[in-house]
Design a protein around this motif. Structure first.
Motif, PDB file in Angstrom:
ATOM      1  N   SER A  30     -12.008  16.872   2.803  1.00 40.45           N
ATOM      2  CA  SER A  30     -11.672  16.363   4.141  1.00 40.45           C
ATOM      3  C   SER A  30     -10.649  15.231   4.007  1.00 40.45           C
ATOM      4  CB  SER A  30     -12.932  15.832   4.816  1.00 40.45           C
ATOM      5  OG  SER A  30     -13.414  14.724   4.091  1.00 40.45           O
ATOM      6  N   ARG A  31     -10.055  14.841   5.131  1.00 37.57           N
ATOM      7  CA  ARG A  31      -9.065  13.752   5.113  1.00 37.57           C
ATOM      8  C   ARG A  31      -9.696  12.468   4.570  1.00 37.57           C
ATOM      9  NH1 ARG A  31      -6.077  11.161   3.765  1.00 37.57           N
ATOM     10  NH2 ARG A  31      -4.301  10.038   4.615  1.00 37.57           N
ATOM     11  N   TRP A  32     -10.963  12.252   4.990  1.00 31.65           N
ATOM     12  CA  TRP A  32     -11.673  11.055   4.559  1.00 31.65           C
ATOM     13  C   TRP A  32     -11.893  11.072   3.041  1.00 31.65           C
ATOM     14  CZ3 TRP A  32     -12.736   6.272   5.511  1.00 31.65           C
ATOM     15  CH2 TRP A  32     -13.776   5.654   4.831  1.00 31.65           C
ATOM     16  N   SER A  33     -12.271  12.269   2.507  1.00 37.21           N
ATOM     17  CA  SER A  33     -12.510  12.358   1.058  1.00 37.21           C
ATOM     18  C   SER A  33     -11.225  12.106   0.278  1.00 37.21           C
ATOM     19  CB  SER A  33     -13.047  13.730   0.676  1.00 37.21           C
ATOM     20  OG  SER A  33     -14.191  14.009   1.418  1.00 37.21           O
ATOM     21  N   VAL A  34     -10.110  12.635   0.797  1.00 39.07           N
ATOM     22  CA  VAL A  34      -8.820  12.411   0.126  1.00 39.07           C
ATOM     23  C   VAL A  34      -8.544  10.914   0.066  1.00 39.07           C
ATOM     24  CG1 VAL A  34      -6.320  12.734   0.304  1.00 39.07           C
ATOM     25  CG2 VAL A  34      -7.854  14.640   0.784  1.00 39.07           C
ATOM     26  N   PHE A  35      -8.800  10.233   1.193  1.00 37.02           N
ATOM     27  CA  PHE A  35      -8.563   8.791   1.225  1.00 37.02           C
ATOM     28  C   PHE A  35      -9.498   8.066   0.262  1.00 37.02           C
ATOM     29  CE2 PHE A  35      -9.848   4.647   3.031  1.00 37.02           C
ATOM     30  CZ  PHE A  35      -8.652   3.986   2.815  1.00 37.02           C
ATOM     31  N   TRP A  36     -10.786   8.414   0.340  1.00 35.00           N
ATOM     32  CA  TRP A  36     -11.804   7.658  -0.386  1.00 35.00           C
ATOM     33  C   TRP A  36     -11.755   7.911  -1.895  1.00 35.00           C
ATOM     34  CZ3 TRP A  36     -14.171   3.512   0.980  1.00 35.00           C
ATOM     35  CH2 TRP A  36     -15.294   3.080   0.282  1.00 35.00           C
ATOM     36  N   PHE A  37     -11.496   9.187  -2.291  1.00 37.71           N
ATOM     37  CA  PHE A  37     -11.570   9.509  -3.723  1.00 37.71           C
ATOM     38  C   PHE A  37     -10.215   9.566  -4.418  1.00 37.71           C
ATOM     39  CE2 PHE A  37     -15.513  11.341  -1.962  1.00 37.71           C
ATOM     40  CZ  PHE A  37     -16.421  10.596  -2.720  1.00 37.71           C
ATOM     41  N   ILE A  38      -9.124   9.671  -3.653  1.00 39.06           N
ATOM     42  CA  ILE A  38      -7.806   9.732  -4.304  1.00 39.06           C
ATOM     43  C   ILE A  38      -6.960   8.510  -3.944  1.00 39.06           C
ATOM     44  CG2 ILE A  38      -5.646  11.029  -4.524  1.00 39.06           C
ATOM     45  CD1 ILE A  38      -7.286  13.558  -3.914  1.00 39.06           C
ATOM     46  N   GLU A  39      -6.705   8.362  -2.639  1.00 39.94           N
ATOM     47  CA  GLU A  39      -5.742   7.330  -2.240  1.00 39.94           C
ATOM     48  C   GLU A  39      -6.228   5.909  -2.517  1.00 39.94           C
ATOM     49  OE1 GLU A  39      -3.312   9.770   1.161  1.00 39.94           O
ATOM     50  OE2 GLU A  39      -5.196   8.842   1.729  1.00 39.94           O
ATOM     51  N   LEU A  40      -7.454   5.614  -2.105  1.00 40.99           N
ATOM     52  CA  LEU A  40      -7.953   4.244  -2.264  1.00 40.99           C
ATOM     53  C   LEU A  40      -8.043   3.818  -3.742  1.00 40.99           C
ATOM     54  CD1 LEU A  40      -8.694   1.908  -0.447  1.00 40.99           C
ATOM     55  CD2 LEU A  40     -11.081   2.585  -0.618  1.00 40.99           C
ATOM     56  N   PRO A  41      -8.629   4.662  -4.619  1.00 43.29           N
ATOM     57  CA  PRO A  41      -8.651   4.254  -6.031  1.00 43.29           C
ATOM     58  C   PRO A  41      -7.259   4.063  -6.618  1.00 43.29           C
ATOM     59  CG  PRO A  41     -10.121   6.111  -5.678  1.00 43.29           C
ATOM     60  CD  PRO A  41      -9.356   5.929  -4.410  1.00 43.29           C
ATOM     61  N   SER A  59       0.842  -1.203   0.000  1.00 43.66           N
ATOM     62  CA  SER A  59       0.000   0.000   0.000  1.00 43.66           C
ATOM     63  C   SER A  59       0.873   1.247   0.000  1.00 43.66           C
ATOM     64  CB  SER A  59      -0.901   0.034   1.228  1.00 43.66           C
ATOM     65  OG  SER A  59      -1.560  -1.173   1.364  1.00 43.66           O
ATOM     66  N   TYR A  60       1.971   1.196   0.751  1.00 42.74           N
ATOM     67  CA  TYR A  60       2.889   2.323   0.820  1.00 42.74           C
ATOM     68  C   TYR A  60       3.435   2.640  -0.574  1.00 42.74           C
ATOM     69  CZ  TYR A  60       6.760   5.186   2.617  1.00 42.74           C
ATOM     70  OH  TYR A  60       7.631   6.201   2.878  1.00 42.74           O
ATOM     71  N   ALA A  61       3.814   1.571  -1.301  1.00 39.01           N
ATOM     72  CA  ALA A  61       4.315   1.765  -2.674  1.00 39.01           C
ATOM     73  C   ALA A  61       3.240   2.416  -3.539  1.00 39.01           C
ATOM     74  CB  ALA A  61       4.733   0.422  -3.257  1.00 39.01           C
ATOM     75  N   GLY A  62       1.981   1.970  -3.351  1.00 37.68           N
ATOM     76  CA  GLY A  62       0.873   2.556  -4.113  1.00 37.68           C
ATOM     77  C   GLY A  62       0.684   4.020  -3.773  1.00 37.68           C
ATOM     78  N   VAL A  94      -2.451  -2.310  -6.363  1.00 36.44           N
ATOM     79  CA  VAL A  94      -1.557  -2.982  -5.407  1.00 36.44           C
ATOM     80  C   VAL A  94      -2.355  -3.706  -4.332  1.00 36.44           C
ATOM     81  CG1 VAL A  94       0.590  -1.691  -5.676  1.00 36.44           C
ATOM     82  CG2 VAL A  94      -1.194  -0.802  -4.193  1.00 36.44           C
ATOM     83  N   LEU A  95      -3.498  -3.151  -3.948  1.00 34.82           N
ATOM     84  CA  LEU A  95      -4.318  -3.818  -2.928  1.00 34.82           C
ATOM     85  C   LEU A  95      -4.840  -5.152  -3.443  1.00 34.82           C
ATOM     86  CD1 LEU A  95      -6.452  -1.185  -1.016  1.00 34.82           C
ATOM     87  CD2 LEU A  95      -4.635  -2.651  -0.167  1.00 34.82           C
ATOM     88  N   MET A  96      -5.193  -5.156  -4.724  1.00 36.98           N
ATOM     89  CA  MET A  96      -5.675  -6.397  -5.347  1.00 36.98           C
ATOM     90  C   MET A  96      -4.576  -7.459  -5.279  1.00 36.98           C
ATOM     91  SD  MET A  96      -8.628  -6.486  -6.249  1.00 36.98           S
ATOM     92  CE  MET A  96      -9.672  -7.732  -6.874  1.00 36.98           C
ATOM     93  N   ILE A  97      -3.329  -7.036  -5.595  1.00 44.37           N
ATOM     94  CA  ILE A  97      -2.199  -7.972  -5.531  1.00 44.37           C
ATOM     95  C   ILE A  97      -2.008  -8.440  -4.088  1.00 44.37           C
ATOM     96  CG2 ILE A  97       0.313  -8.191  -5.838  1.00 44.37           C
ATOM     97  CD1 ILE A  97       0.035  -6.165  -8.134  1.00 44.37           C
ATOM     98  N   ALA A  98      -2.098  -7.488  -3.136  1.00 40.94           N
ATOM     99  CA  ALA A  98      -1.914  -7.834  -1.721  1.00 40.94           C
ATOM    100  C   ALA A  98      -2.971  -8.856  -1.294  1.00 40.94           C
ATOM    101  CB  ALA A  98      -2.000  -6.585  -0.858  1.00 40.94           C
ATOM    102  N   ILE A  99      -4.223  -8.611  -1.683  1.00 41.81           N
ATOM    103  CA  ILE A  99      -5.306  -9.527  -1.292  1.00 41.81           C
ATOM    104  C   ILE A  99      -5.077 -10.906  -1.914  1.00 41.81           C
ATOM    105  CG2 ILE A  99      -7.787  -9.991  -1.484  1.00 41.81           C
ATOM    106  CD1 ILE A  99      -8.221  -6.956  -1.333  1.00 41.81           C
TER     107      ILE A  99
END
Lengths: 90, 290
Positions: free
Chosen positions: B192-203, B171-174, B208-213
């Motif tokens: 907000s911090r949550w919006s940054v996570f939800w709309f930028i970071e998570l997508p 995730s860090y690499a992503g 990489v998350l798919m690979i991790a899973i």
């Protein structure tokens, strides 16, 4: 080869799979294809469809064995229908 | 200039082809052959047909091991993925602390599986282990050798300790690959911090998350060494996962036929899940335009 414990049915099974792979390779060289979009909303090639067919058929046979009984010829019939459906629509 | 067209490059693939044939294809064919026969040793086999498959498909033992395996994989994914993302989000982005935290996060991944098992086996012991002894001193009834719940908690905690860093590092690499401009745009929009996570970071971490899973699912679905060292599959059969059961059947009881049928069904499930993940991953890549 004695340690591999070959039997005629398993030899036929692997020969059929080997022949399928050979036919698909020849087809891919003679008639190159472009991937197409099917009902699973993903692009598949002939090779992908063969893989889906073989994997699905294994589960069909296991389900038949678990739920119905040991006469796998009927399951094989379902596998053929499934294969046709996969090659036509997936 | 005309392109030279020949098929000589295939010879370069030959070594890998031979290697895979000897390490995977031939053993797999042998397992298929075993699964339809019975043996009493001495390399003598007797035709058994589909008997082992039928027996196993109706076997309480196999289905309960399968159930435990699914529950185990689901629990560790439900803990490790969010925790790994949370850790990655809170790791320093640059400087000496970033390097230090990367090294620290990588440490558990470098420890061999049987050593991890041994560490936790001792750590959890009530007589000499720090964890077991402390819990006992606090009046908590914790003993992983006789209480199934304690055994599960120990094994899940051990797996989380061992593997969360893998999810965190991926995730860090992503996160590091997200251009600064996205954050600046979010700042301008007063997100907000949550919006940054939800709309930028998570997508942006989706790939990489798919690979991790996928990696964590496969690894946890095939887990053997760690629970074997800590609980040996016990108490009773409480932590007997598929691979532990398979080894018991193949090597403990020397039931090669049923064990071969068991491993082929196991293999089919692993292959199905891998195919689903692989397909989803490649489709995501195509959508992202890689």
């Amino acid at each position: 080869m004695g340690w591999m414990a070959w039997t005629l049915p398993t030899a036929i099974f692997f020969a059929v799979i080997g022949a399928l792979l050979l036919i698909m390779s020849v087809l891919a060289i003679r008639y190159p294809e472009t991937p197409r979009m099917g009902i699973l909303r993903m692009e598949t090639t002939r090779g992908d469809r063969l893989f889906i067919t073989l994997l699905g058929s294994a589960f069909i046979c296991l389900a038949w064995l678990g739920l119905v009984g040991e006469n796998l010829w009927w399951a094989l019939g379902i596998c053929f229908v499934y294969a046709l459906a996969v090659f036509r629509w997936v | 200039m005309e392109k030279t067209l020949n098929q000589k490059a295939w010879f370069l693939v030959l070594p890998v082809f031979l290697l895979v044939a000897f390490s995977a294809v031939i053993p797999l064919m042998t397992v298929v052959n075993y699964s339809l026969q019975d043996t009493f040793g001495n390399n003598k086999f007797f035709w058994a047909g589909l008997e082992w498959y039928t027996e196993l498909l109706h076997s309480e033992r196999l289905w309960s091991a399968f159930g435990r395996q699914i529950i185990f994989s689901a629990i560790i994914l439900a803990i490790e993925v969010p925790l790994g993302v949370f850790v990655a989000l809170n790791m320093p982005k640059k400087g000496v602390w970033a390097s230090l935290s990367l090294v620290l996060m990588a440490l558990p991944l470098l420890i061999p599986w049987n050593v991890v098992g041994t560490i936790w086996q001792i750590f959890g012991r009530v007589d000499i282990g720090l964890l077991g002894h402390t819990l006992a001193a606090l009046g908590i009834d914790y003993n992983y050798t006789r209480d199934p719940l304690a055994a599960w908690v120990t094994i899940i905690t051990m797996d989380v300790w061992h593997w969360t860093s893998l999810v965190a590092l991926l995730s860090y690499a992503g996160l590091q690959s997200i251009p600064e401009a996205y954050y600046q745009a979010a700042k301008i929009d007063q997100a907000s911090r949550w919006s940054v996570f939800w709309f930028i970071e998570l997508p942006k971490m989706q790939g990489v998350l798919m690979i991790a899973i996928l990696i964590r699912f496969m690894d946890s679905f095939m887990i053997y060494t760690e629970p074997f060292v800590v609980t040996g599959g016990g108490p009773g059969n409480a932590t007997t996962f598929l691979s532990i059961d398979l080894v018991k059947m193949a090597l403990g009881q020397f039931d090669l036929g049923p064990a071969a049928a068991f491993s082929l069904m196991y293999f089919l499930v692993v292959m199905l899940v891998s195919w689903v993940f692989y397909t989803v991953m490649t489709n995501l890549d195509k959508k992202a335009g890689y």
